[in-house]
Design a protein around this motif. Structure first.
Motif, PDB file in Angstrom:
ATOM      1  N   VAL A  73       0.856  -1.203   0.000  1.00 42.38           N
ATOM      2  CA  VAL A  73       0.000   0.000   0.000  1.00 42.38           C
ATOM      3  C   VAL A  73       0.884   1.243   0.000  1.00 42.38           C
ATOM      4  O   VAL A  73       1.891   1.302   0.701  1.00 42.38           O
ATOM      5  CB  VAL A  73      -0.934   0.033   1.243  1.00 42.38           C
ATOM      6  CG1 VAL A  73      -1.728   1.341   1.293  1.00 42.38           C
ATOM      7  CG2 VAL A  73      -1.905  -1.139   1.235  1.00 42.38           C
ATOM      8  N   SER A  75       0.738   5.136   0.964  1.00 42.23           N
ATOM      9  CA  SER A  75      -0.044   6.061   1.769  1.00 42.23           C
ATOM     10  C   SER A  75       0.148   7.481   1.242  1.00 42.23           C
ATOM     11  O   SER A  75       1.278   7.907   1.005  1.00 42.23           O
ATOM     12  CB  SER A  75       0.460   5.941   3.212  1.00 42.23           C
ATOM     13  OG  SER A  75      -0.176   6.874   4.024  1.00 42.23           O
ATOM     14  N   GLU A 101      -3.846   4.631  -0.652  1.00 43.15           N
ATOM     15  CA  GLU A 101      -4.778   5.006   0.421  1.00 43.15           C
ATOM     16  C   GLU A 101      -4.479   6.410   0.932  1.00 43.15           C
ATOM     17  O   GLU A 101      -3.335   6.738   1.253  1.00 43.15           O
ATOM     18  CB  GLU A 101      -4.658   3.982   1.570  1.00 43.15           C
ATOM     19  CG  GLU A 101      -5.546   4.316   2.747  1.00 43.15           C
ATOM     20  CD  GLU A 101      -5.721   3.145   3.719  1.00 43.15           C
ATOM     21  OE1 GLU A 101      -5.495   1.979   3.343  1.00 43.15           O
ATOM     22  OE2 GLU A 101      -6.094   3.433   4.877  1.00 43.15           O
ATOM     23  N   ASN A 103      -4.288   9.073   3.694  1.00 41.86           N
ATOM     24  CA  ASN A 103      -4.156   9.050   5.149  1.00 41.86           C
ATOM     25  C   ASN A 103      -3.696  10.435   5.575  1.00 41.86           C
ATOM     26  O   ASN A 103      -2.646  10.904   5.131  1.00 41.86           O
ATOM     27  CB  ASN A 103      -3.140   7.984   5.567  1.00 41.86           C
ATOM     28  CG  ASN A 103      -3.028   7.896   7.077  1.00 41.86           C
ATOM     29  OD1 ASN A 103      -2.401   8.739   7.703  1.00 41.86           O
ATOM     30  ND2 ASN A 103      -3.651   6.901   7.658  1.00 41.86           N
ATOM     31  N   ILE A 151      -4.369  -0.324   4.413  1.00 41.13           N
ATOM     32  CA  ILE A 151      -3.205  -0.283   5.306  1.00 41.13           C
ATOM     33  C   ILE A 151      -3.294  -1.335   6.422  1.00 41.13           C
ATOM     34  O   ILE A 151      -2.300  -1.963   6.773  1.00 41.13           O
ATOM     35  CB  ILE A 151      -3.022   1.142   5.876  1.00 41.13           C
ATOM     36  CG1 ILE A 151      -2.505   2.059   4.750  1.00 41.13           C
ATOM     37  CG2 ILE A 151      -2.058   1.164   7.066  1.00 41.13           C
ATOM     38  CD1 ILE A 151      -2.443   3.530   5.074  1.00 41.13           C
ATOM     39  N   ALA A 154      -2.079  -4.513   4.998  1.00 44.33           N
ATOM     40  CA  ALA A 154      -0.843  -4.453   4.188  1.00 44.33           C
ATOM     41  C   ALA A 154       0.320  -5.164   4.851  1.00 44.33           C
ATOM     42  O   ALA A 154       0.415  -5.216   6.074  1.00 44.33           O
ATOM     43  CB  ALA A 154      -0.474  -2.993   3.948  1.00 44.33           C
ATOM     44  N   VAL A 157       4.256  -1.083   3.515  1.00 50.80           N
ATOM     45  CA  VAL A 157       3.617   0.230   3.364  1.00 50.80           C
ATOM     46  C   VAL A 157       4.678   1.262   2.980  1.00 50.80           C
ATOM     47  O   VAL A 157       5.700   1.393   3.652  1.00 50.80           O
ATOM     48  CB  VAL A 157       2.903   0.694   4.665  1.00 50.80           C
ATOM     49  CG1 VAL A 157       2.019   1.903   4.384  1.00 50.80           C
ATOM     50  CG2 VAL A 157       2.083  -0.419   5.269  1.00 50.80           C
ATOM     51  N   VAL A 159       5.458   5.014   2.899  1.00 52.28           N
ATOM     52  CA  VAL A 159       4.936   6.223   3.554  1.00 52.28           C
ATOM     53  C   VAL A 159       5.830   7.434   3.269  1.00 52.28           C
ATOM     54  O   VAL A 159       6.832   7.637   3.920  1.00 52.28           O
ATOM     55  CB  VAL A 159       4.750   6.035   5.086  1.00 52.28           C
ATOM     56  CG1 VAL A 159       3.564   5.171   5.409  1.00 52.28           C
ATOM     57  CG2 VAL A 159       5.987   5.470   5.753  1.00 52.28           C
ATOM     58  N   LEU A 170       3.217   1.656  12.516  1.00 56.02           N
ATOM     59  CA  LEU A 170       3.135   0.687  11.411  1.00 56.02           C
ATOM     60  C   LEU A 170       4.134  -0.449  11.617  1.00 56.02           C
ATOM     61  O   LEU A 170       3.817  -1.611  11.393  1.00 56.02           O
ATOM     62  CB  LEU A 170       3.390   1.395  10.072  1.00 56.02           C
ATOM     63  CG  LEU A 170       2.270   2.316   9.578  1.00 56.02           C
ATOM     64  CD1 LEU A 170       2.755   3.203   8.433  1.00 56.02           C
ATOM     65  CD2 LEU A 170       1.044   1.521   9.131  1.00 56.02           C
ATOM     66  N   LYS A 175       4.261  -4.296   9.980  1.00 57.07           N
ATOM     67  CA  LYS A 175       4.437  -3.931   8.555  1.00 57.07           C
ATOM     68  C   LYS A 175       5.913  -3.680   8.257  1.00 57.07           C
ATOM     69  O   LYS A 175       6.660  -3.246   9.146  1.00 57.07           O
ATOM     70  CB  LYS A 175       3.684  -2.628   8.208  1.00 57.07           C
ATOM     71  CG  LYS A 175       2.348  -2.445   8.869  1.00 57.07           C
ATOM     72  CD  LYS A 175       1.286  -3.246   8.211  1.00 57.07           C
ATOM     73  CE  LYS A 175      -0.065  -3.036   8.879  1.00 57.07           C
ATOM     74  NZ  LYS A 175      -0.971  -4.152   8.585  1.00 57.07           N
ATOM     75  N   VAL A 177       8.074  -1.046   6.595  1.00 54.57           N
ATOM     76  CA  VAL A 177       7.836   0.359   6.241  1.00 54.57           C
ATOM     77  C   VAL A 177       8.970   0.906   5.367  1.00 54.57           C
ATOM     78  O   VAL A 177      10.139   0.855   5.730  1.00 54.57           O
ATOM     79  CB  VAL A 177       7.675   1.230   7.513  1.00 54.57           C
ATOM     80  CG1 VAL A 177       7.560   2.714   7.158  1.00 54.57           C
ATOM     81  CG2 VAL A 177       6.449   0.783   8.302  1.00 54.57           C
TER      82      VAL A 177
END
Ligand code: PTJ
Length: 262
Positions: A73, A75, A101, A103, A151, A154, A157, A159, A170, A175, A177
């Motif tokens: 995903v 963000s 997504e 956020n 998220i 996921a 992610v 970010v 996260l 996750k 990251v």
């Protein structure tokens, strides 16, 4: 509207600032986002406003991670939509498994819709996060609102331009990251397993090229690439780049001074 002469040495930067100010007036970017942009610009200045070799390698590794992910995903906050809606849409097209997504830290339903609309205008068909129903544990701010199918589920992610609390939450949620943050000292860059200390638009363009290039790689080759970088080493590399550049500039500055003034 101020007319910016093309001959201005900082033309691109001034145009970008003016574009962000306009997007703030439309509610896509918040005033705090302009400050965040200024901080990013300052670090980019120190890094030479180019993607240096370690950052390029980190982005290659990020592309491999995204290709290996089951449920990746990306963000998107107000700044990301304002700066790079086209690049987000292009990356999502190149990597169909990637969900996008919205956020937001400064969340209102209207603003979430504005940010999503910015992405749709760039050609993105599906945008999650406008009406999120789930919460990410340990994140009391509005950033804790997430999509149950996005998220929350996921495994990887991405970010960009984020806040440290969120990256930490996260990681705690299990996750992997990947952060994009020009500040190698930020909590986000420290919390992320894979910090990309580079400028967002450059990163997203390179990431797309790499995804397309690596798409046919066997999983073993992707795993090797994904493991080819290390978070603390990447942050250290960025700091060394800044330090070496400042040293070189300081030497040049002294050399350029007229001899009488010495
Ligand atoms: O849209 P919202 O409501 O979710 O709010 C978004 C902002 C950006 C206001 C919010 O996330 C925020 O306050 O961010 P921070 O904590 O200021 O962190 C942003 C980080 O991104 C800073 O460390 C900047 O150096 C970095 N940054 C800014 N512009 C860029 C960047 N990094 C890479 N590329 C950029 N273009």
């Amino acid at each position: 509207v101020t007319r910016i002469p093309r001959s201005h040495p900082r033309y691109r930067s001034l145009v970008l600032r003016s574009d962000l100010a306009e997007k703030m007036a439309r509610g896509v970017v918040v005033p705090e986002g302009l400050m965040a942009h200024g901080r990013g610009e300052a670090f980019d200045y120190l890094l030479g406003e180019r993607s240096y070799p370690e950052a390029l390698q980190a982005t290659r590794a990020a592309a491999a991670r995204l290709l290996l992910a089951q449920r990746p995903v990306l963000s998107v906050n107000g700044n990301v939509a304002a700066l790079a809606a086209n690049e987000v849409a292009a990356l999502a097209k190149a990597l169909p498994s990637l969900k996008v997504e919205v956020n937001l830290f400064h969340r209102t339903p209207g603003r979430a819709e504005q940010v999503a609309e910015e992405l749709r205008r760039a050609g993105l068909r599906t945008v999650l996060g406008v009406h999120p129903t789930a919460r990410l544990r340990g994140l009391p701010s509005d950033r804790g609102w997430v999509e149950a199918t996005g998220i929350l589920l996921a495994d990887v992610v991405l970010v960009p331009l984020e806040d440290g609390d969120r990256a930490e939450a996260l990681v705690r949620a299990g996750k992997f990251v990947i952060a994009v943050d020009l500040n190698p000292l930020s909590r986000t860059a420290r919390a992320a397993q894979l910090p990309l200390v580079d400028e967002l638009v450059r990163v997203l363009r390179h990431l797309k090229t790499e995804v397309v290039r690596q798409r046919r790689f066997p999983r073993r080759a992707l795993a090797t690439l994904a493991a080819s970088v290390d978070g603390p080493e990447l942050r250290a590399a960025a700091l060394r780049r800044i330090s070496a550049r400042l040293e070189a500039l300081a030497r040049e500055d002294v050399r350029e001074r007229p001899s009488k003034a010495r």
